[in-house]
Design a protein around this motif. Structure first.
Motif, PDB file in Angstrom:
ATOM      1  N   SER A  91       0.863  -1.196   0.048  1.00  0.00           N
ATOM      2  CA  SER A  91       0.146  -0.007   0.041  1.00  0.00           C
ATOM      3  C   SER A  91       0.787   1.352  -0.046  1.00  0.00           C
ATOM      4  O   SER A  91       0.538   2.241  -0.602  1.00  0.00           O
ATOM      5  CB  SER A  91      -0.932   0.099   1.116  1.00  0.00           C
ATOM      6  OG  SER A  91      -1.761   1.082   1.282  1.00  0.00           O
ATOM      7  N   VAL A 116     -12.347  10.875  -5.818  1.00  0.00           N
ATOM      8  CA  VAL A 116     -12.119   9.461  -5.528  1.00  0.00           C
ATOM      9  C   VAL A 116     -11.366   9.124  -4.448  1.00  0.00           C
ATOM     10  O   VAL A 116     -11.729   8.338  -3.660  1.00  0.00           O
ATOM     11  CB  VAL A 116     -11.345   9.226  -6.992  1.00  0.00           C
ATOM     12  CG1 VAL A 116     -10.764   7.532  -6.796  1.00  0.00           C
ATOM     13  CG2 VAL A 116     -12.112   8.994  -8.095  1.00  0.00           C
ATOM     14  N   PHE A 121      -4.552   2.079   0.376  1.00  0.00           N
ATOM     15  CA  PHE A 121      -4.890   0.876  -0.319  1.00  0.00           C
ATOM     16  C   PHE A 121      -5.014  -0.422   0.351  1.00  0.00           C
ATOM     17  O   PHE A 121      -5.122  -1.529  -0.219  1.00  0.00           O
ATOM     18  CB  PHE A 121      -3.884   0.810  -1.674  1.00  0.00           C
ATOM     19  CG  PHE A 121      -3.705   1.970  -2.322  1.00  0.00           C
ATOM     20  CD1 PHE A 121      -4.942   2.357  -3.267  1.00  0.00           C
ATOM     21  CD2 PHE A 121      -3.033   2.871  -2.137  1.00  0.00           C
ATOM     22  CE1 PHE A 121      -4.728   3.490  -4.074  1.00  0.00           C
ATOM     23  CE2 PHE A 121      -2.728   3.879  -2.959  1.00  0.00           C
ATOM     24  CZ  PHE A 121      -3.762   4.249  -4.082  1.00  0.00           C
ATOM     25  N   GLU A 147     -10.576  -3.924   1.722  1.00  0.00           N
ATOM     26  CA  GLU A 147     -11.356  -4.003   0.435  1.00  0.00           C
ATOM     27  C   GLU A 147     -11.888  -2.790  -0.111  1.00  0.00           C
ATOM     28  O   GLU A 147     -11.688  -2.662  -1.226  1.00  0.00           O
ATOM     29  CB  GLU A 147     -12.757  -4.997   0.894  1.00  0.00           C
ATOM     30  CG  GLU A 147     -12.530  -6.187   1.085  1.00  0.00           C
ATOM     31  CD  GLU A 147     -11.966  -7.001  -0.081  1.00  0.00           C
ATOM     32  OE1 GLU A 147     -12.385  -6.803  -1.322  1.00  0.00           O
ATOM     33  OE2 GLU A 147     -11.160  -7.761   0.231  1.00  0.00           O
ATOM     34  N   GLU A 148     -12.044  -1.669   0.628  1.00  0.00           N
ATOM     35  CA  GLU A 148     -12.280  -0.454   0.292  1.00  0.00           C
ATOM     36  C   GLU A 148     -11.094   0.316  -0.460  1.00  0.00           C
ATOM     37  O   GLU A 148     -11.205   0.891  -1.562  1.00  0.00           O
ATOM     38  CB  GLU A 148     -12.629   0.448   1.327  1.00  0.00           C
ATOM     39  CG  GLU A 148     -13.173   2.067   1.019  1.00  0.00           C
ATOM     40  CD  GLU A 148     -13.719   2.902   1.956  1.00  0.00           C
ATOM     41  OE1 GLU A 148     -13.711   4.038   1.680  1.00  0.00           O
ATOM     42  OE2 GLU A 148     -13.986   2.315   3.147  1.00  0.00           O
ATOM     43  N   LYS A 195      -8.642  -1.504  -1.720  1.00  0.00           N
ATOM     44  CA  LYS A 195      -8.279  -2.296  -2.948  1.00  0.00           C
ATOM     45  C   LYS A 195      -9.044  -1.516  -4.027  1.00  0.00           C
ATOM     46  O   LYS A 195      -8.630  -1.773  -5.209  1.00  0.00           O
ATOM     47  CB  LYS A 195      -8.255  -3.727  -2.718  1.00  0.00           C
ATOM     48  CG  LYS A 195      -7.240  -4.224  -1.948  1.00  0.00           C
ATOM     49  CD  LYS A 195      -7.483  -5.617  -1.586  1.00  0.00           C
ATOM     50  CE  LYS A 195      -6.447  -6.255  -0.633  1.00  0.00           C
ATOM     51  NZ  LYS A 195      -6.548  -7.562  -0.234  1.00  0.00           N
ATOM     52  N   GLY A 196     -10.361  -1.424  -3.817  1.00  0.00           N
ATOM     53  CA  GLY A 196     -11.245  -0.801  -4.686  1.00  0.00           C
ATOM     54  C   GLY A 196     -10.941   0.350  -5.410  1.00  0.00           C
ATOM     55  O   GLY A 196     -11.100   0.838  -6.378  1.00  0.00           O
ATOM     56  N   LEU A 197      -9.812   1.094  -4.752  1.00  0.00           N
ATOM     57  CA  LEU A 197      -9.321   2.433  -5.236  1.00  0.00           C
ATOM     58  C   LEU A 197      -8.276   2.040  -6.479  1.00  0.00           C
ATOM     59  O   LEU A 197      -7.617   2.855  -7.131  1.00  0.00           O
ATOM     60  CB  LEU A 197      -8.627   3.445  -4.117  1.00  0.00           C
ATOM     61  CG  LEU A 197      -9.533   3.955  -3.237  1.00  0.00           C
ATOM     62  CD1 LEU A 197      -8.817   4.520  -2.060  1.00  0.00           C
ATOM     63  CD2 LEU A 197     -10.342   4.714  -4.015  1.00  0.00           C
ATOM     64  N   LYS A 231      -8.481   0.607  -9.047  1.00  0.00           N
ATOM     65  CA  LYS A 231      -8.732   0.891 -10.368  1.00  0.00           C
ATOM     66  C   LYS A 231      -8.677   2.204 -10.905  1.00  0.00           C
ATOM     67  O   LYS A 231      -8.778   2.573 -12.182  1.00  0.00           O
ATOM     68  CB  LYS A 231     -10.402   0.482 -10.621  1.00  0.00           C
ATOM     69  CG  LYS A 231     -11.336   1.249  -9.984  1.00  0.00           C
ATOM     70  CD  LYS A 231     -12.685   0.906 -10.052  1.00  0.00           C
ATOM     71  CE  LYS A 231     -13.732   1.357  -9.161  1.00  0.00           C
ATOM     72  NZ  LYS A 231     -13.624   0.734  -7.861  1.00  0.00           N
ATOM     73  N   TYR A 232      -8.380   3.493  -9.868  1.00  0.00           N
ATOM     74  CA  TYR A 232      -7.969   4.631 -10.279  1.00  0.00           C
ATOM     75  C   TYR A 232      -6.571   4.932 -10.203  1.00  0.00           C
ATOM     76  O   TYR A 232      -6.130   6.044 -10.292  1.00  0.00           O
ATOM     77  CB  TYR A 232      -8.785   5.603  -9.370  1.00  0.00           C
ATOM     78  CG  TYR A 232     -10.176   5.415  -9.363  1.00  0.00           C
ATOM     79  CD1 TYR A 232     -10.972   5.701 -10.547  1.00  0.00           C
ATOM     80  CD2 TYR A 232     -11.116   4.864  -8.357  1.00  0.00           C
ATOM     81  CE1 TYR A 232     -12.357   5.437 -10.513  1.00  0.00           C
ATOM     82  CE2 TYR A 232     -12.241   4.830  -8.239  1.00  0.00           C
ATOM     83  CZ  TYR A 232     -13.349   5.003  -9.569  1.00  0.00           C
ATOM     84  OH  TYR A 232     -14.387   4.877  -9.382  1.00  0.00           O
ATOM     85  N   THR A 252      -5.717  -2.484 -11.719  1.00  0.00           N
ATOM     86  CA  THR A 252      -6.597  -3.574 -11.822  1.00  0.00           C
ATOM     87  C   THR A 252      -6.492  -4.327 -13.158  1.00  0.00           C
ATOM     88  O   THR A 252      -7.151  -5.202 -12.981  1.00  0.00           O
ATOM     89  CB  THR A 252      -8.077  -3.239 -11.339  1.00  0.00           C
ATOM     90  OG1 THR A 252      -8.175  -2.201 -12.236  1.00  0.00           O
ATOM     91  CG2 THR A 252      -7.993  -2.685  -9.877  1.00  0.00           C
TER      92      THR A 252
END
Length: 497
Positions: A356, A409, A421, A424-425, A427-429, A431-432, A441
């Protein structure tokens, strides 16, 4: 190199959240704000702002604020007087939504736009348009990128071990210097380490086979890189206005580094025959073209990128006063199970805070700050709550240090948040996170322009952080690229080089 900036970005307000695909159709169409100014004078004014009066970061920020838009028209260098055939006009895209258009091969053409409308002479690459200048629609792109994938796969067997070997040599030298002085600059030793490990991993040869290449190969690459990029980057080499007159007004000729490039070419030709032959027999790439692509992958993509990113990573952690070093040290050592303190992929893949932290440094200081793409056809560029008409042939420029601070974002977008990072939240970032010329991703393929070595870069950075905390209980960094403290770990985790 870009620094983590503490100033705030003023994004248009309010910014609605990203819309669903059904809502996108209903977004209003708005003409792109901004202008290019008068011929010659407009580009010249913008060039002076970009390099002299404002600097790159303030240049993009100030126009974002004045236009109240993350999409606008402006000019970027190089420009007047001696850059023939260069069109400085761009559409700046500075938010995550609009930036993503740069990764859609159906929308943008990547032909010859690595650093914008300006393309360094192909003489720097042996009169070869190497893979980075090829669009995905060109047949050679798939062949050359497939060869790069194969090179990286073959290197995996020695990638970690060779990096650790040369890193050990580098750190021993830095420790020796630090024992005699109050600080030790690590930039040149790190560049030598990076160059040697890449030659071993990608070409399959130890630089010690050539004393000249071992001693000076890294500086040969530095000069080769600098002459290609100098018209597009700021430099403190000369005071203004001398910088504008002598460094930013004309492209630099290849002959200034021709001798060094030939030495590097011969080094690969003589010592990397196995990988060169692989390109010829398996991918139908000519011998000379293969060597030029190997040198570009090694020198421009890998060496150049690591030379920017790894010092940023070291100094960001080394200057932190929030307790991050203690947390990283605890995580690293909890994952070292080998009694000899060995590190490898299995150990680092579980170090979530390390990973992260690496991602967060890439977010704030991407090694390649700008990406470009030329519109294949007329299309509508989606931003938050609005669509912008783009004409065929217009050049889009994504300035990543601002896009990666998009407050729609990222919470606390200007701050260094190493745990951003995680979970789960977090890791969802990913993609940006666009540092690799694509979202973190997605994976590089022959159908896109994403960095072929994307996974290798992150893994190598994680290995560097892990090795620092395996080897040292603590380390501090001062101004510039210097260590001011390297406190050796207890013998239980010490490992001889």
């Amino acid at each position: 190199m870009l620094c983590i900036c503490s100033s705030k970005i003023t994004f248009p307000s309010p910014i609605p959240p990203p819309s669903s695909s059904s809502a996108v159709v209903q977004q209003p169409v708005r003409q792109i704000p901004g202008s290019y100014g008068l011929p010659l004078l407009g580009p010249l004014k913008d060039r002076l702002d970009y390099f002299w009066f404002q600097g790159q970061d303030k240049f993009f920020r100030s126009r974002l604020t004045s236009h109240k838009s993350t999409v606008y028209r402006t000019n970027i260098p190089p420009t007047f007087p001696f850059f023939l055939g260069i069109d400085p006009r761009i559409i700046a895209v500075l938010d995550c939504a609009s930036f993503s258009a740069l990764f859609d091969p159906s929308l943008v053409d990547k032909r010859n736009v690595l650093v914008g409308s300006y393309m360094p002479s192909t003489r720097f690459t042996g009169d070869t348009r190497v893979s980075v200048y090829l669009d995905t629609t060109e047949p050679r792109h798939a062949r050359v990128k497939s060869f790069c994938f194969d090179l990286l796969r073959r290197s995996s067997a020695v990638w970690f071990s060779s990096f650790l070997h040369y890193l050990d040599k580098m750190l021993l030298g830095v420790e020796t210097e630090l024992s005699k002085n109050s600080s030790s600059n690590f930039f040149v030793p790190l560049q030598k380490c990076i160059f040697a490990f890449l030659c071993k991993s990608l070409v399959g040869v130890d630089t010690s086979v050539s004393q000249e290449i071992e001693d000076s190969g890294f500086s040969m690459l530095d000069k080769w890189l600098l002459l290609q990029l100098l018209p597009t980057v700021g430099t403190p080499a000369l005071p203004q206005p001398l910088t504008e007159i002598f460094l930013h007004s004309f492209p630099f000729p290849f002959f200034l580094v021709a001798g060094d490039y030939r030495k590097l070419f011969n080094f690969v030709a003589e010592n990397g025959s196995e990988v060169v032959q692989l390109a010829v027999t398996e991918y139908g790439i000519g011998k000379e073209e293969a060597i030029h692509n190997i040198l570009f992958l090694l020198g421009f993509n890998a060496f150049g990128g690591f030379s920017v990113f790894l010092p940023d990573l070291i100094t960001t952690i080394g200057r932190d006063k929030t307790g991050l070093k203690e947390r990283l040290r605890e995580e690293v050592r909890s994952h070292i199970k080998d009694e000899n303190g060995n590190l490898g992929f299995e150990e680092i893949k579980g170090m979530e805070l390390v990973r992260s932290t690496v991602y967060e440094v890439l977010r704030l200081n991407p090694p390649v700050p700008m990406q470009f793409g030329r519109a294949r056809e007329d299309f509508e560029l989606n931003s938050y709550g609005v669509r912008y008409p783009v004409k065929k042939g217009e050049l889009l420029c994504g300035y990543q240090p601002l896009a990666m601070r998009d407050p729609t974002v990222f919470e606390r977008p200007e701050e260094f948040v190493p745990e951003r990072f995680l979970g789960e939240e977090g890791k969802g970032l990913l993609k940006y996170l666009f540092w690799s010329n694509g979202p973190e991703t997605t994976q590089p393929t022959t159908d896109n322009k994403q960095c072929a070595a994307k996974e290798h870069v992150v893994a190598t950075a994680c290995l560097l952080v892990a090795e620092m905390f395996r080897r040292y209980d603590d380390f501090d960094c001062g101004d510039g690229m210097t260590f001011t403290k390297l406190e050796r770990a207890s013998p239980v985790v010490a490992r001889e080089p």
